[in-house]
Design a protein around this motif. Structure first.
Motif, PDB file in Angstrom:
ATOM      1  N   ASP A 110       0.809  -1.223   0.000  1.00 49.67           N
ATOM      2  CA  ASP A 110       0.000   0.000   0.000  1.00 49.67           C
ATOM      3  C   ASP A 110       0.838   1.267   0.000  1.00 49.67           C
ATOM      4  OD1 ASP A 110      -2.560  -1.055  -0.112  1.00 49.67           O
ATOM      5  OD2 ASP A 110      -2.645  -1.413   2.040  1.00 49.67           O
ATOM      6  N   TYR A 156      -5.976  -7.182  -5.364  1.00 48.12           N
ATOM      7  CA  TYR A 156      -5.543  -6.273  -4.299  1.00 48.12           C
ATOM      8  C   TYR A 156      -5.320  -4.883  -4.872  1.00 48.12           C
ATOM      9  CZ  TYR A 156      -4.668 -10.431  -1.468  1.00 48.12           C
ATOM     10  OH  TYR A 156      -4.814 -11.606  -0.773  1.00 48.12           O
ATOM     11  N   THR A 157      -5.604  -3.877  -4.065  1.00 52.28           N
ATOM     12  CA  THR A 157      -5.230  -2.515  -4.422  1.00 52.28           C
ATOM     13  C   THR A 157      -3.771  -2.297  -4.019  1.00 52.28           C
ATOM     14  OG1 THR A 157      -6.013  -1.708  -2.277  1.00 52.28           O
ATOM     15  CG2 THR A 157      -7.576  -1.656  -4.108  1.00 52.28           C
ATOM     16  N   LEU A 210      -5.889   1.169  -8.084  1.00 56.64           N
ATOM     17  CA  LEU A 210      -7.090   0.463  -7.638  1.00 56.64           C
ATOM     18  C   LEU A 210      -8.056   0.258  -8.795  1.00 56.64           C
ATOM     19  CD1 LEU A 210      -9.785   2.495  -7.269  1.00 56.64           C
ATOM     20  CD2 LEU A 210      -8.417   3.333  -5.371  1.00 56.64           C
ATOM     21  N   THR A 231     -11.809  -5.051  -7.972  1.00 54.19           N
ATOM     22  CA  THR A 231     -10.985  -5.439  -6.822  1.00 54.19           C
ATOM     23  C   THR A 231     -11.712  -5.121  -5.524  1.00 54.19           C
ATOM     24  OG1 THR A 231      -9.014  -4.866  -8.101  1.00 54.19           O
ATOM     25  CG2 THR A 231      -8.728  -5.185  -5.735  1.00 54.19           C
ATOM     26  N   LEU A 232     -12.240  -3.915  -5.452  1.00 55.91           N
ATOM     27  CA  LEU A 232     -12.900  -3.467  -4.226  1.00 55.91           C
ATOM     28  C   LEU A 232     -14.182  -4.246  -3.958  1.00 55.91           C
ATOM     29  CD1 LEU A 232     -12.487   0.394  -4.708  1.00 55.91           C
ATOM     30  CD2 LEU A 232     -11.120  -1.104  -3.254  1.00 55.91           C
ATOM     31  N   ILE A 247     -11.124   5.080   0.510  1.00 52.34           N
ATOM     32  CA  ILE A 247     -10.028   4.348  -0.132  1.00 52.34           C
ATOM     33  C   ILE A 247      -9.338   5.212  -1.181  1.00 52.34           C
ATOM     34  CG2 ILE A 247      -9.472   2.365  -1.597  1.00 52.34           C
ATOM     35  CD1 ILE A 247     -11.824   0.897  -0.193  1.00 52.34           C
ATOM     36  N   TYR A 299      -5.244   6.750  -1.063  1.00 52.70           N
ATOM     37  CA  TYR A 299      -4.209   6.576  -2.084  1.00 52.70           C
ATOM     38  C   TYR A 299      -3.845   7.906  -2.742  1.00 52.70           C
ATOM     39  CZ  TYR A 299      -4.415   1.491  -1.787  1.00 52.70           C
ATOM     40  OH  TYR A 299      -4.325   0.194  -1.350  1.00 52.70           O
ATOM     41  N   THR A 319      -6.623   5.193 -11.774  1.00 53.06           N
ATOM     42  CA  THR A 319      -7.717   4.346 -11.309  1.00 53.06           C
ATOM     43  C   THR A 319      -8.346   3.624 -12.494  1.00 53.06           C
ATOM     44  OG1 THR A 319      -9.288   6.192 -11.477  1.00 53.06           O
ATOM     45  CG2 THR A 319      -8.241   5.816  -9.338  1.00 53.06           C
TER      46      THR A 319
END
Length: 455
Positions: free
Chosen positions: A140, A339-340, A370, A374-375, A389, A393, A406
């Protein structure tokens, strides 16, 4: 200006030093392998050597990776120093920084660990769980950019004549994948009849009427929302990139029996930036990729030089070699589906480096941070989680003046089915990130609050 003294001047040395200094820190550098030139230098000298020491230089001990060719089995040992994760630690005591920051950055940026990996997911993709960043909890965080800024400050403290330069401005790059142009119109008539019947017998009369009206061209198809997406981003002076899937129909590929691209083409002349979105199997099939690129260029009548792989499915280095052969200049695929975070541990675009053939490509990779799927699908997030979120980022990337890429789909911005509520939260998030391009975090938050209160 910095002079780098090194025992060997290799493509790897050139690549990573220029990425750190020129692309991230905006500092000019030159190289020498001659000891006397370094000794006589009147500008700051970095001594990147095991065998020599230049008086009054900033010493970094090479791990050796930048002087080698090909790919070896490497198992970095990650430790902590000065509050940050490091690896490729130095063995000597007379160094200015206790690890080879350049070899470590090279390892992360080039995706060294992904080459030849056999432990792949169900789609043949490298697993995030196998990465160094995931295992040591820095997925992250843009660790390479953090290291670069740390080095920048250390050089300024060490050399009175070294000046920290102004950095690039934080950039927001929203992108939209169009896998399914239509929700209803792209389906065969038999499928539409079955779906309509299901809605009728389950009492979903409003959905039935809307579905029927779309088929009869009395209502717009909810997925065909390109104009809304363009206008919404334009409200905040943003131009999203659209990646269009124009490949064949398949289990993992959307396909339209209609041809809506004449409508998209009209929008393109206004504001649309279009990139290639190769079909599921095309990432390792040059002939198919070339065919799809030609079709997209024929539809838009514009040369296509941007790419994102469908399903984020690609293989190092072959997929990117194919892109080079098709004159693709920029790719936006480097992110994990499940995953982000920062797959290459950076928020700064960088040139693709081919480890198999050891050369620097002219194609630039823009890592994504992201993705909507994914989310919602893998991390089980709700629409109400999106603003927090994206804000996190964006604020991290702004700290390092990087690029925030994004990935959303026209489906997730349709407000349909499982995506209900996401469109409004996305709009709010975009509004805040757009403000961050122009203002500090504090000012952006204040302006966002005032706008929502109508001040």
């Amino acid at each position: 200006m910095v002079l780098v003294f090194t025992d060997k001047y290799t493509p790897r040395v050139k690549y990573i030093f220029e990425q750190i200094f020129k692309e991230i820190l905006h500092v000019d550098i030159s190289f020498t392998t001659k000891e006397q030139v370094a000794i006589d230098s009147t500008i700051p000298v970095i001594c990147y050597s095991r065998e020599h020491r230049i008086p009054k230089s900033f010493v970094i001990e090479p791990e050796g990776l930048l002087f080698k060719r090909g790919i070896k089995d490497i198992q970095p040992e990650v430790t902590e120093w000065n509050g940050t994760k490091i690896f490729f630690q130095s063995q000597s005591a007379d160094v200015s920084i206790p690890f080879d920051i350049f070899a470590a950055s090279f390892y992360l940026l080039t995706r060294y660990e992904e080459y030849g990996s056999l432990d792949l997911d169900e789609h043949g993709r490298y697993k995030a769980e196998n990465s160094l960043a995931y295992k040591h909890q820095f997925l992250d965080y843009p660790l390479v950019d953090h290291w670069a800024y740390l080095l920048d400050q250390m050089l300024a403290d060490y050399f009175p004549m070294y000046t920290i330069k102004s950095k690039s401005r934080f950039r927001f790059c929203p992108s939209i994948d169009i896998d399914h142009v239509y929700k209803y119109k792209s389906k065969f008539l038999s499928i539409n009849i079955i779906r309509l019947f299901q809605k009728l017998i389950t009492g979903k009369y409003e959905d039935f009427r809307y579905h029927l009206n779309v088929i009869l061209n009395r209502a717009p198809d909810p997925y065909f929302n390109v104009e809304y997406i363009v206008d919404m981003h334009n409200d905040y002076n943003l131009r999203p990139i659209f990646f269009l899937h124009v490949g064949p129909m398949g289990k993992y590929d959307g396909y339209s029996l209609y041809n809506p691209f004449n409508i998209i083409k009209e929008l393109f002349y206004r504001t649309l930036i279009v990139g290639l979105h190769p079909s599921y199997f095309a990432s390792t099939n040059l002939h198919q990729m070339k065919k799809e690129k030609k079709r997209l260029e024929s539809m838009t009548r514009v040369r296509v030089f941007l790419n994102r792989f469908h399903f984020l499915k690609f293989t190092f280095p072959i997929s990117f070699e194919y892109l080079e052969s098709l004159s693709i200049a920029r790719d936006y695929s480097l992110g994990y589906a499940k995953y982000t975070g920062f797959r290459a541990s950076t928020c700064t675009p960088f040139l693709f480096y081919n480890l198999t053939k050891d050369y620097i490509s002219g194609m630039r990779l823009h890592p994504i941070v992201l993705m909507d799927v994914t989310l919602q699908k893998y991390l089980y997030k709700e629409a109400t989680d999106l603003f927090g979120i994206m804000s996190y980022y964006a604020e991290v990337i702004k700290k390092y003046n990087g690029e925030f890429v994004t990935l959303f789909h026209n489906e997730s911005l349709s407000d349909e089915d499982q995506w209900y509520g996401w469109r409004e939260e996305y709009k709010k998030s975009v509004q805040y990130v757009a403000l961050l391009e122009l203002h500090s975090i504090e000012v952006a938050k204040e302006k966002l609050a005032n706008q929502h209160m109508g001040v």
